[in-house]
Design an enzyme around this catalytic site. Structure first.
Site, PDB file in Angstrom:
ATOM      1  N   ASP A   8       0.871  -1.172   0.000  1.00 60.01           N
ATOM      2  CA  ASP A   8       0.000   0.000   0.000  1.00 60.01           C
ATOM      3  C   ASP A   8       0.920   1.237   0.000  1.00 60.01           C
ATOM      4  O   ASP A   8       2.130   1.110   0.270  1.00 60.01           O
ATOM      5  CB  ASP A   8      -0.858  -0.037   1.275  1.00 60.01           C
ATOM      6  N   ASP A  10      -0.162   5.186   0.890  1.00 59.62           N
ATOM      7  CA  ASP A  10      -0.408   6.202   1.928  1.00 59.62           C
ATOM      8  C   ASP A  10      -0.474   5.547   3.303  1.00 59.62           C
ATOM      9  O   ASP A  10      -1.321   4.680   3.539  1.00 59.62           O
ATOM     10  CB  ASP A  10      -1.703   6.962   1.641  1.00 59.62           C
ATOM     11  N   GLU A  54     -13.739  11.053  -3.411  1.00 61.77           N
ATOM     12  CA  GLU A  54     -14.815  10.456  -2.601  1.00 61.77           C
ATOM     13  C   GLU A  54     -14.863  11.126  -1.231  1.00 61.77           C
ATOM     14  O   GLU A  54     -15.931  11.373  -0.674  1.00 61.77           O
ATOM     15  CB  GLU A  54     -14.566   8.950  -2.439  1.00 61.77           C
ATOM     16  N   ARG A  55     -13.673  11.444  -0.686  1.00 60.14           N
ATOM     17  CA  ARG A  55     -13.581  12.102   0.623  1.00 60.14           C
ATOM     18  C   ARG A  55     -14.182  13.502   0.550  1.00 60.14           C
ATOM     19  O   ARG A  55     -14.904  13.925   1.448  1.00 60.14           O
ATOM     20  CB  ARG A  55     -12.100  12.159   1.031  1.00 60.14           C
ATOM     21  N   HIS A  80      -9.814  18.533  -6.584  1.00 60.44           N
ATOM     22  CA  HIS A  80      -8.893  17.406  -6.444  1.00 60.44           C
ATOM     23  C   HIS A  80      -7.671  17.545  -7.349  1.00 60.44           C
ATOM     24  O   HIS A  80      -6.551  17.196  -6.951  1.00 60.44           O
ATOM     25  CB  HIS A  80      -9.636  16.080  -6.716  1.00 60.44           C
ATOM     26  N   THR A 120      -2.761   0.716  -4.343  1.00 59.34           N
ATOM     27  CA  THR A 120      -3.110   1.923  -3.592  1.00 59.34           C
ATOM     28  C   THR A 120      -4.428   2.525  -4.062  1.00 59.34           C
ATOM     29  O   THR A 120      -4.895   2.257  -5.173  1.00 59.34           O
ATOM     30  CB  THR A 120      -1.993   2.981  -3.749  1.00 59.34           C
ATOM     31  N   THR A 121      -4.973   3.375  -3.208  1.00 56.92           N
ATOM     32  CA  THR A 121      -6.166   4.129  -3.545  1.00 56.92           C
ATOM     33  C   THR A 121      -5.810   5.445  -4.219  1.00 56.92           C
ATOM     34  O   THR A 121      -6.618   6.049  -4.907  1.00 56.92           O
ATOM     35  CB  THR A 121      -6.944   4.415  -2.239  1.00 56.92           C
ATOM     36  N   SER A 123      -3.590   8.367  -6.546  1.00 53.52           N
ATOM     37  CA  SER A 123      -3.380   8.475  -7.993  1.00 53.52           C
ATOM     38  C   SER A 123      -1.991   7.984  -8.387  1.00 53.52           C
ATOM     39  O   SER A 123      -1.034   8.099  -7.614  1.00 53.52           O
ATOM     40  CB  SER A 123      -3.512   9.941  -8.428  1.00 53.52           C
ATOM     41  N   LEU A 124      -1.888   7.494  -9.624  1.00 53.48           N
ATOM     42  CA  LEU A 124      -0.622   6.962 -10.133  1.00 53.48           C
ATOM     43  C   LEU A 124       0.489   8.007 -10.058  1.00 53.48           C
ATOM     44  O   LEU A 124       1.612   7.708  -9.654  1.00 53.48           O
ATOM     45  CB  LEU A 124      -0.819   6.488 -11.586  1.00 53.48           C
TER      46      LEU A 124
HETATM   47  C1  XBP Z   1      -5.224   6.281   1.130  1.00 56.48           C
HETATM   48  C2  XBP Z   1      -6.247   7.210   0.642  1.00 56.48           C
HETATM   49  C3  XBP Z   1      -5.974   8.206  -0.395  1.00 56.48           C
HETATM   50  C4  XBP Z   1      -5.267   9.480  -0.050  1.00 56.48           C
HETATM   51  C5  XBP Z   1      -5.564  10.541  -1.082  1.00 56.48           C
HETATM   52  O1  XBP Z   1      -4.768   5.500   0.067  1.00 56.48           O
HETATM   53  O2  XBP Z   1      -7.390   7.066   1.020  1.00 56.48           O
HETATM   54  O3  XBP Z   1      -7.228   8.601  -0.808  1.00 56.48           O
HETATM   55  O4  XBP Z   1      -5.689   9.945   1.207  1.00 56.48           O
HETATM   56  O5  XBP Z   1      -5.263  10.181  -2.371  1.00 56.48           O
HETATM   57  P1  XBP Z   1      -3.812   4.181   0.244  1.00 56.48           P
HETATM   58  P2  XBP Z   1      -6.020  10.862  -3.639  1.00 56.48           P
HETATM   59  O6  XBP Z   1      -3.569   3.973   1.712  1.00 56.48           O
HETATM   60  O7  XBP Z   1      -4.611   3.060  -0.371  1.00 56.48           O
HETATM   61  O8  XBP Z   1      -2.538   4.456  -0.515  1.00 56.48           O
HETATM   62  O9  XBP Z   1      -6.408  12.247  -3.223  1.00 56.48           O
HETATM   63  O10 XBP Z   1      -5.006  10.860  -4.762  1.00 56.48           O
HETATM   64  O11 XBP Z   1      -7.239  10.026  -3.959  1.00 56.48           O
HETATM   65 MG    MG Z   2      -2.864   3.203   3.494  1.00 55.58          MG
END
Ligand code: XBP
Ligand code: MG
Length: 252
Positions: A8, A10, A54-55, A80, A120-121, A123-124
């Site tokens: 993962d 973030d 989404e957040r 965003h 990951t969630t 962006s690339l």
């Molecule tokens: C964690 C998230 C992400 C980031 C923001 O992702 O929820 O949304 O907070 O990223 P992960 P974006 O732990 O799966 O890496 O604003 O680019 O969506």
């Molecule tokens: Mg994470």
């Protein structure tokens, strides 16, 4: 046999929510003349919703119910895009390091012939910039597959991104190990049939991690041992390839 490690981003590769995503969101609000300011506590709650767009949508529905505009989705997309520019800027200034033990484990795993991937969630472009800024541009190719949020129908906790990465690697979940920091991430990896090693962050330390192989504060370094929050006691003090192999063999 263990063939690949899937990371993962973030919270796992870098502890970048508080120092990266949060200030990037707040700066975007200011740049777009929005009278919004997310505190750390509010962000903690908002993090339950994965994905930046989404957040933002969740925040609008819950905290700005009177906000009106012609095309909410287009407006969210614009905020965003600005937030992503701000986040990249922070990464390029080199203010966001990898977490303890991450680079060491990646180098070790590569040397041991394990395949590497990312699920990951985010962006690339965020992933590619983080890797370039921390490990170096030559490490982009070390990750055979990068599965990012916009490549799949549903973001975590759905298993889509892990399913996508497994398919691209052409491996079964039983041949891989996932590394996650959040309950949403664990649910996503487990949904794809993967076992996970968890490293907590300040935002995820109160979450539950049923089914994780082990829950640690970080991956550790030889001179900075990890603390085990949950799992079988071990003599290992950092997550080495040997320890990953041991965990894999015990629970396969
Ligand atoms: C964690 C998230 C992400 C980031 C923001 O992702 O929820 O949304 O907070 O990223 P992960 P974006 O732990 O799966 O890496 O604003 O680019 O969506
Ligand atoms: Mg994470």
């Amino acid at each position: 046999m263990l063939k690949a490690l899937i990371f993962d981003v973030d919270g796992t590769l870098a502890n970048n929510e508080r120092e990266g995503h949060l200030p990037a969101f707040n700066l975007a609000f200011k740049q777009l003349e929005l009278d919004w300011m997310w505190s750390e506590d509010l962000y903690h709650e908002l993090l339950k919703v994965t994905g930046g767009r989404e957040r933002l949508k969740h925040y609008l529905n819950k905290y700005q119910p009177n906000f009106v505009c012609e095309d909410v989705d287009a407006w969210i997309a614009q905020i965003h895009r600005q937030k992503t520019l701000n986040f990249i800027d922070l990464l390029e200034r080199g203010t966001i390091p990898l977490r303890t033990g991450v680079a060491r484990l990646i180098f070790e795993a590569k040397a041991a012939g394990l395949r590497l991937a990312i699920a990951t969630t985010t962006s690339l472009v965020n992933v590619e910039t983080l890797i370039t800024q921390t490990l170096g541009v030559e490490y982009l190719s070390a990750f055979e597959v990068i599965g990012a949020g916009d490549m799949v129908a549903q973001k975590k906790p759905a298993s889509d991104v892990y399913d996508y990465v497994l398919e691209k690697l052409n491996l079964a979940p039983s041949e891989c190990m996932a590394f996650e920091d959040s309950s949403n991430g664990l649910v996503s990896a487990s949904g794809a049939g993967l076992k996970s090693i968890i490293t907590l962050t300040e935002y995820t330390q109160s979450e539950t991690f049923d089914g994780a192989l082990v829950v640690l504060d970080h991956l550790g370094e030889p001179n900075t041992p990890f603390s085990m929050i949950d799992g079988q006691p071990t003599a290992h003090t950092c997550v080495s390839v040997d320890y990953v192999q041991e965990l894999y063999a015990q629970y396969r």
